[in-house]
Design a protein around this motif. Structure first.
Motif, PDB file in Angstrom:
ATOM      1  N   LEU A  19       0.816  -1.223   0.000  1.00 51.85           N
ATOM      2  CA  LEU A  19       0.000   0.000   0.000  1.00 51.85           C
ATOM      3  C   LEU A  19       0.850   1.273   0.000  1.00 51.85           C
ATOM      4  N   ARG A  20       2.040   1.199   0.531  1.00 58.25           N
ATOM      5  CA  ARG A  20       2.862   2.393   0.709  1.00 58.25           C
ATOM      6  C   ARG A  20       3.040   3.216  -0.566  1.00 58.25           C
ATOM      7  N   PRO A  21       3.466   2.649  -1.683  1.00 62.21           N
ATOM      8  CA  PRO A  21       3.745   3.496  -2.846  1.00 62.21           C
ATOM      9  C   PRO A  21       2.551   4.336  -3.308  1.00 62.21           C
ATOM     10  N   LEU A  22       1.385   3.754  -3.374  1.00 65.90           N
ATOM     11  CA  LEU A  22       0.217   4.448  -3.931  1.00 65.90           C
ATOM     12  C   LEU A  22      -0.658   5.141  -2.896  1.00 65.90           C
ATOM     13  N   TYR A  23      -0.692   4.622  -1.669  1.00 64.33           N
ATOM     14  CA  TYR A  23      -1.742   5.045  -0.755  1.00 64.33           C
ATOM     15  C   TYR A  23      -1.293   5.594   0.593  1.00 64.33           C
ATOM     16  N   THR A  24      -0.027   5.978   0.703  1.00 60.43           N
ATOM     17  CA  THR A  24       0.424   6.692   1.890  1.00 60.43           C
ATOM     18  C   THR A  24       1.226   7.910   1.441  1.00 60.43           C
ATOM     19  N   THR A 137     -11.433  -1.612  -4.538  1.00 62.63           N
ATOM     20  CA  THR A 137     -12.260  -0.446  -4.221  1.00 62.63           C
ATOM     21  C   THR A 137     -12.704  -0.492  -2.766  1.00 62.63           C
ATOM     22  N   ASP A 138     -13.246  -1.617  -2.346  1.00 63.92           N
ATOM     23  CA  ASP A 138     -13.720  -1.747  -0.967  1.00 63.92           C
ATOM     24  C   ASP A 138     -12.576  -1.630   0.032  1.00 63.92           C
ATOM     25  N   PHE A 139     -11.462  -2.286  -0.256  1.00 64.16           N
ATOM     26  CA  PHE A 139     -10.344  -2.289   0.680  1.00 64.16           C
ATOM     27  C   PHE A 139      -9.732  -0.897   0.819  1.00 64.16           C
ATOM     28  N   ILE A 140      -9.484  -0.235  -0.300  1.00 62.32           N
ATOM     29  CA  ILE A 140      -8.832   1.085  -0.235  1.00 62.32           C
ATOM     30  C   ILE A 140      -9.774   2.119   0.354  1.00 62.32           C
ATOM     31  N   THR A 141     -11.050   2.041   0.039  1.00 57.96           N
ATOM     32  CA  THR A 141     -12.016   2.957   0.661  1.00 57.96           C
ATOM     33  C   THR A 141     -11.987   2.786   2.179  1.00 57.96           C
ATOM     34  N   GLY A 142     -12.003   1.544   2.643  1.00 60.04           N
ATOM     35  CA  GLY A 142     -11.911   1.279   4.077  1.00 60.04           C
ATOM     36  C   GLY A 142     -10.590   1.744   4.673  1.00 60.04           C
ATOM     37  N   PHE A 143      -9.509   1.524   3.924  1.00 59.86           N
ATOM     38  CA  PHE A 143      -8.187   1.969   4.378  1.00 59.86           C
ATOM     39  C   PHE A 143      -8.150   3.486   4.535  1.00 59.86           C
ATOM     40  N   PHE A 144      -8.696   4.208   3.559  1.00 59.54           N
ATOM     41  CA  PHE A 144      -8.740   5.674   3.640  1.00 59.54           C
ATOM     42  C   PHE A 144      -9.588   6.126   4.833  1.00 59.54           C
ATOM     43  N   GLN A 145     -10.722   5.482   5.044  1.00 59.00           N
ATOM     44  CA  GLN A 145     -11.587   5.859   6.169  1.00 59.00           C
ATOM     45  C   GLN A 145     -10.883   5.610   7.494  1.00 59.00           C
ATOM     46  N   THR A 154      -8.986  12.336   2.782  1.00 53.27           N
ATOM     47  CA  THR A 154      -7.775  11.720   2.257  1.00 53.27           C
ATOM     48  C   THR A 154      -7.079  12.728   1.343  1.00 53.27           C
ATOM     49  N   PRO A 155      -5.754  12.841   1.421  1.00 54.80           N
ATOM     50  CA  PRO A 155      -5.048  13.767   0.527  1.00 54.80           C
ATOM     51  C   PRO A 155      -5.413  13.538  -0.944  1.00 54.80           C
ATOM     52  N   ALA A 156      -5.533  14.633  -1.687  1.00 55.80           N
ATOM     53  CA  ALA A 156      -5.967  14.587  -3.089  1.00 55.80           C
ATOM     54  C   ALA A 156      -5.083  13.661  -3.926  1.00 55.80           C
ATOM     55  N   LYS A 157      -3.789  13.664  -3.697  1.00 56.37           N
ATOM     56  CA  LYS A 157      -2.876  12.813  -4.474  1.00 56.37           C
ATOM     57  C   LYS A 157      -3.230  11.337  -4.299  1.00 56.37           C
ATOM     58  N   LEU A 158      -3.563  10.932  -3.082  1.00 56.81           N
ATOM     59  CA  LEU A 158      -3.896   9.531  -2.830  1.00 56.81           C
ATOM     60  C   LEU A 158      -5.238   9.170  -3.460  1.00 56.81           C
ATOM     61  N   ARG A 159      -6.188  10.100  -3.410  1.00 59.18           N
ATOM     62  CA  ARG A 159      -7.481   9.848  -4.074  1.00 59.18           C
ATOM     63  C   ARG A 159      -7.281   9.743  -5.581  1.00 59.18           C
ATOM     64  N   ASP A 160      -6.403  10.593  -6.132  1.00 55.50           N
ATOM     65  CA  ASP A 160      -6.101  10.530  -7.566  1.00 55.50           C
ATOM     66  C   ASP A 160      -5.438   9.190  -7.916  1.00 55.50           C
ATOM     67  N   PHE A 162      -5.911   6.439  -6.424  1.00 56.59           N
ATOM     68  CA  PHE A 162      -6.987   5.457  -6.328  1.00 56.59           C
ATOM     69  C   PHE A 162      -7.803   5.438  -7.625  1.00 56.59           C
ATOM     70  N   VAL A 163      -8.185   6.597  -8.115  1.00 59.61           N
ATOM     71  CA  VAL A 163      -8.957   6.685  -9.361  1.00 59.61           C
ATOM     72  C   VAL A 163      -8.146   6.121 -10.524  1.00 59.61           C
ATOM     73  N   ARG A 164      -6.886   6.510 -10.609  1.00 60.31           N
ATOM     74  CA  ARG A 164      -6.026   6.022 -11.701  1.00 60.31           C
ATOM     75  C   ARG A 164      -5.799   4.509 -11.615  1.00 60.31           C
ATOM     76  N   SER A 165      -5.683   4.001 -10.418  1.00 58.59           N
ATOM     77  CA  SER A 165      -5.484   2.562 -10.245  1.00 58.59           C
ATOM     78  C   SER A 165      -6.738   1.790 -10.674  1.00 58.59           C
ATOM     79  N   ARG A 166      -7.892   2.301 -10.317  1.00 56.41           N
ATOM     80  CA  ARG A 166      -9.143   1.662 -10.749  1.00 56.41           C
ATOM     81  C   ARG A 166      -9.253   1.685 -12.277  1.00 56.41           C
ATOM     82  N   GLU A 167      -8.908   2.822 -12.890  1.00 60.01           N
ATOM     83  CA  GLU A 167      -8.935   2.912 -14.352  1.00 60.01           C
ATOM     84  C   GLU A 167      -7.948   1.929 -14.972  1.00 60.01           C
ATOM     85  N   PHE A 168      -6.783   1.791 -14.365  1.00 58.16           N
ATOM     86  CA  PHE A 168      -5.765   0.874 -14.852  1.00 58.16           C
ATOM     87  C   PHE A 168      -6.275  -0.569 -14.786  1.00 58.16           C
TER      88      PHE A 168
END
Length: 184
Positions: A19-24, A137-145, A154-160, A162-168
């Motif tokens: 999780l560190r690279p994308l979500y912290t 989606t469920d896991f990262i949403t819970g992680f952010f909460q 959640t910081p905008a960069k991490l939300r971005d 998340f969106v890019r990862s879902r698109e990927f």
């Protein structure tokens, strides 16, 4: 062999590393391109590949999953989903995923790696990735909460990210589906 007494600690460590690279947030996170962060995620997964393969090949883990399902847990994960994921890992998919995440041209590398996998893994790729997107989606949403109090906080960069990862992941589902329809 999986040690049931240390498994939870090991899995928590793997989660943190992946999780560190994308979500912290950390120094350099704000300026890092998404493709680079995916590569960093690939490196984190590579560092734990053998343990992930061991878990997916473990009869103990399979039995525990069946008990959890019997008791009404893991609502979103069916036995078929579990079998798809473990088959994917056990039949070379985790290495293919790492190779793709580390590549500069991730989409072409995904298709090339998919072609190298056994037929049953290629057939499972699109449904497994679609389920992975849902679970992600469920896991990262819970992680952010849990981490930031809410997704909105959640910081905008991490939300971005998340969106890019879902698109990927969605794009990978499309590629796997197209690949399967062509029968390549």
């Amino acid at each position: 062999m999986i040690n049931p007494f240390t498994a939870q600690a090991e899995i928590s460590r793997i989660q943190q590393d992946v999780l560190r690279p994308l979500y912290t947030m950390y120094s350099g996170q704000e300026a890092a391109p998404h493709a680079w962060l995916l590569a960093e995620t690939g490196r984190a997964i590579a560092g734990h590949r053998h343990y992930i393969e061991e878990v997916c090949g473990s009869r103990l883990v399979s039995i525990v999953f069946k008990i959890i399902k019997f008791l009404g847990g893991a609502e979103q994960l069916t036995a078929e989903d579990f079998a798809r994921f473990t088959s994917y890992v056990n039949d070379g998919g985790i290495q293919a995923m790492i190779t793709m995440l580390l590549a500069i041209d991730k989409e072409n590398t995904f298709v090339e790696e998919l072609q190298r996998l056994p037929d049953h893994v290629r057939t499972n790729a699109a449904p497994m990735l679609a389920k992975a997107k849902s679970l992600h989606t469920d896991f990262i949403t819970g992680f952010f909460q849990e981490t930031f109090g809410s997704v909105d906080d959640t910081p905008a960069k991490l939300r971005d990210n998340f969106v890019r990862s879902r698109e990927f992941i969605s794009r990978l589902v499309q590629l796997a589906t197209t690949h399967q329809e062509k029968g390549v």
